[in-house]
Design a protein around this motif. Sequence first.
Motif, PDB file in Angstrom:
ATOM      1  N   ARG A  99       0.832  -1.201   0.000  1.00  0.00           N
ATOM      2  CA  ARG A  99       0.000   0.000   0.000  1.00  0.00           C
ATOM      3  C   ARG A  99       0.866   1.250   0.000  1.00  0.00           C
ATOM      4  NH1 ARG A  99      -3.793   0.547   5.036  1.00  0.00           N
ATOM      5  NH2 ARG A  99      -1.860   1.395   5.874  1.00  0.00           N
ATOM      6  N   GLU A 100       1.943   1.237   0.784  1.00  0.00           N
ATOM      7  CA  GLU A 100       2.847   2.387   0.831  1.00  0.00           C
ATOM      8  C   GLU A 100       3.558   2.595  -0.493  1.00  0.00           C
ATOM      9  OE1 GLU A 100       5.401   1.491   4.097  1.00  0.00           O
ATOM     10  OE2 GLU A 100       3.957   2.151   5.625  1.00  0.00           O
ATOM     11  N   ALA A 101       3.823   1.503  -1.220  1.00  0.00           N
ATOM     12  CA  ALA A 101       4.503   1.588  -2.511  1.00  0.00           C
ATOM     13  C   ALA A 101       3.531   1.777  -3.671  1.00  0.00           C
ATOM     14  CB  ALA A 101       5.333   0.319  -2.741  1.00  0.00           C
ATOM     15  N   ASP A 102       2.236   1.921  -3.357  1.00  0.00           N
ATOM     16  CA  ASP A 102       1.183   2.105  -4.364  1.00  0.00           C
ATOM     17  C   ASP A 102       1.020   0.911  -5.294  1.00  0.00           C
ATOM     18  OD1 ASP A 102       0.308   4.570  -3.470  1.00  0.00           O
ATOM     19  OD2 ASP A 102       1.673   5.706  -4.761  1.00  0.00           O
ATOM     20  N   VAL A 103       1.499  -0.262  -4.861  1.00  0.00           N
ATOM     21  CA  VAL A 103       1.161  -1.488  -5.590  1.00  0.00           C
ATOM     22  C   VAL A 103      -0.318  -1.798  -5.355  1.00  0.00           C
ATOM     23  CG1 VAL A 103       1.636  -3.959  -5.831  1.00  0.00           C
ATOM     24  CG2 VAL A 103       3.503  -2.357  -5.407  1.00  0.00           C
ATOM     25  N   ILE A 104      -0.782  -1.509  -4.141  1.00  0.00           N
ATOM     26  CA  ILE A 104      -2.201  -1.547  -3.821  1.00  0.00           C
ATOM     27  C   ILE A 104      -2.631  -0.118  -3.513  1.00  0.00           C
ATOM     28  CG2 ILE A 104      -3.956  -2.378  -2.211  1.00  0.00           C
ATOM     29  CD1 ILE A 104      -2.208  -4.855  -1.748  1.00  0.00           C
ATOM     30  N   GLU A 105      -3.596   0.393  -4.249  1.00  0.00           N
ATOM     31  CA  GLU A 105      -4.049   1.773  -4.053  1.00  0.00           C
ATOM     32  C   GLU A 105      -5.507   1.789  -3.627  1.00  0.00           C
ATOM     33  OE1 GLU A 105      -4.353   6.088  -6.399  1.00  0.00           O
ATOM     34  OE2 GLU A 105      -3.525   4.340  -7.425  1.00  0.00           O
ATOM     35  N   ILE A 106      -5.800   2.586  -2.604  1.00  0.00           N
ATOM     36  CA  ILE A 106      -7.153   2.751  -2.105  1.00  0.00           C
ATOM     37  C   ILE A 106      -7.747   3.989  -2.760  1.00  0.00           C
ATOM     38  CG2 ILE A 106      -8.596   2.904  -0.041  1.00  0.00           C
ATOM     39  CD1 ILE A 106      -6.669   0.470  -0.094  1.00  0.00           C
ATOM     40  N   VAL A 107      -8.833   3.814  -3.508  1.00  0.00           N
ATOM     41  CA  VAL A 107      -9.456   4.935  -4.204  1.00  0.00           C
ATOM     42  C   VAL A 107     -10.966   4.910  -3.955  1.00  0.00           C
ATOM     43  CG1 VAL A 107      -9.706   6.178  -6.392  1.00  0.00           C
ATOM     44  CG2 VAL A 107      -7.705   4.723  -6.018  1.00  0.00           C
ATOM     45  N   PRO A 108     -11.455   5.659  -2.950  1.00  0.00           N
ATOM     46  CA  PRO A 108     -12.906   5.736  -2.779  1.00  0.00           C
ATOM     47  C   PRO A 108     -13.579   6.206  -4.057  1.00  0.00           C
ATOM     48  CG  PRO A 108     -11.778   6.703  -0.903  1.00  0.00           C
ATOM     49  CD  PRO A 108     -10.724   6.428  -1.945  1.00  0.00           C
ATOM     50  N   LEU A 109     -14.773   5.750  -4.273  1.00  0.00           N
ATOM     51  CA  LEU A 109     -15.491   6.042  -5.508  1.00  0.00           C
ATOM     52  C   LEU A 109     -15.564   7.537  -5.785  1.00  0.00           C
ATOM     53  CD1 LEU A 109     -17.025   4.770  -7.829  1.00  0.00           C
ATOM     54  CD2 LEU A 109     -19.073   4.738  -6.415  1.00  0.00           C
ATOM     55  N   ALA A 110     -15.737   8.333  -4.732  1.00  0.00           N
ATOM     56  CA  ALA A 110     -15.860   9.780  -4.906  1.00  0.00           C
ATOM     57  C   ALA A 110     -14.584  10.418  -5.446  1.00  0.00           C
ATOM     58  CB  ALA A 110     -16.238  10.428  -3.568  1.00  0.00           C
ATOM     59  N   TYR A 111     -13.444   9.712  -5.342  1.00  0.00           N
ATOM     60  CA  TYR A 111     -12.158  10.253  -5.775  1.00  0.00           C
ATOM     61  C   TYR A 111     -11.740   9.729  -7.150  1.00  0.00           C
ATOM     62  CZ  TYR A 111     -11.384  11.990  -1.014  1.00  0.00           C
ATOM     63  OH  TYR A 111     -11.489  12.658   0.182  1.00  0.00           O
ATOM     64  N   MET A 112     -12.605   9.008  -7.824  1.00  0.00           N
ATOM     65  CA  MET A 112     -12.230   8.392  -9.097  1.00  0.00           C
ATOM     66  C   MET A 112     -12.310   9.341 -10.291  1.00  0.00           C
ATOM     67  SD  MET A 112     -13.488   4.467  -9.475  1.00  0.00           S
ATOM     68  CE  MET A 112     -12.560   3.118  -8.761  1.00  0.00           C
ATOM     69  N   ARG A 113     -13.096  10.390 -10.171  1.00  0.00           N
ATOM     70  CA  ARG A 113     -13.317  11.264 -11.313  1.00  0.00           C
ATOM     71  C   ARG A 113     -11.995  11.802 -11.863  1.00  0.00           C
ATOM     72  NH1 ARG A 113     -17.858  13.059 -13.070  1.00  0.00           N
ATOM     73  NH2 ARG A 113     -18.916  12.523 -11.106  1.00  0.00           N
ATOM     74  N   GLY A 114     -11.843  11.725 -13.176  1.00  0.00           N
ATOM     75  CA  GLY A 114     -10.640  12.227 -13.830  1.00  0.00           C
ATOM     76  C   GLY A 114      -9.498  11.229 -13.903  1.00  0.00           C
ATOM     77  N   ARG A 115      -9.650  10.053 -13.278  1.00  0.00           N
ATOM     78  CA  ARG A 115      -8.587   9.054 -13.282  1.00  0.00           C
ATOM     79  C   ARG A 115      -8.834   8.012 -14.372  1.00  0.00           C
ATOM     80  NH1 ARG A 115      -6.112   7.858  -8.063  1.00  0.00           N
ATOM     81  NH2 ARG A 115      -4.621   6.782  -9.414  1.00  0.00           N
TER      82      ARG A 115
END
Length: 309
Positions: free
Chosen positions: A198-214
Amino acid sequence: MTSRKIHLRDAEEALQILGEQDSTLRQMEQDYGVELCLSQDPHAATLALLVRGHPGRVQKAARFIRARISAVRSAPPHAELVHPPLPHGAVVRGFHGRPIEPRTPNQKLYVEAIEAHELAFGIGPAGTGKTFLAVACALRALEARQVQRIILSRPIVEAGEKLGFLPGDFLEKVGPYLRPLYDAFFDMIGPERFRHWREADVIEIVPLAYMRGRTFNNAFIILDEAQNTTLSQIKLALTRLGEGSRMVVTGDVTQTDLATGTTSGLVRVMDILKGVEGIGFHHLTEADVIRHPLVRQVIKAFDKWEKAH
């Protein structure tokens, strides 16, 4: 850029730490975003592993490598450090060596549906393994280098609580919502490795509200609890799929936390996307419940009561 040197005793220890043909070394480079180089130390009769990259990533990689060295050195002599091949039908091997595999014929079909479709839906009641098996498939894809990272998402806002008003930093705020996903990863790779990834962004936490534009390229995306999305929200999530990526959407259409009168986006999208090539819908039932035996009886009792009322 910074570098750190870690000493290894000999070639045998290097093989145990870095894997055959440097397979583990390459995985660590990918996980932590660093460069690793093994060489003979001219000032000592040892091998030197040079870790080079961004200071924060070098620190995390070095901590992981030292922990791995400690585990190897504390193992009994001639201990078997390599697991036997996975049994037929197993997806991955769990943290404690137990093979993770479907436990009902319908769960096996669910795993096959995930493998066969770049966008798969797992729909069914609690305890049927929807999320657990999706995580297992994500880890298998990561280990096979079919993807470079795993994206975890789910709708966050429930019962009137919004992220901005919840205590703690970002991960503390979303942690309780993603706990079922965390539990699955802990079973399969352990909490320490999960934290490193998670710290290395191999696993990323992205709540649905933060997905826009990705747009998520070369990723395995899991959208959990999708029954709590609106139609616009699930459309937003589905359209984040990028090149080389796969997505599994899970949900239980009988348990929504949406406001009264709001139709679940998962229910709507099952009709909208029906028959679209490359998309698979798989339904699990109470017969696939693998929790405590009473859970199946509870589900049956509620289904009976709801039909009667």
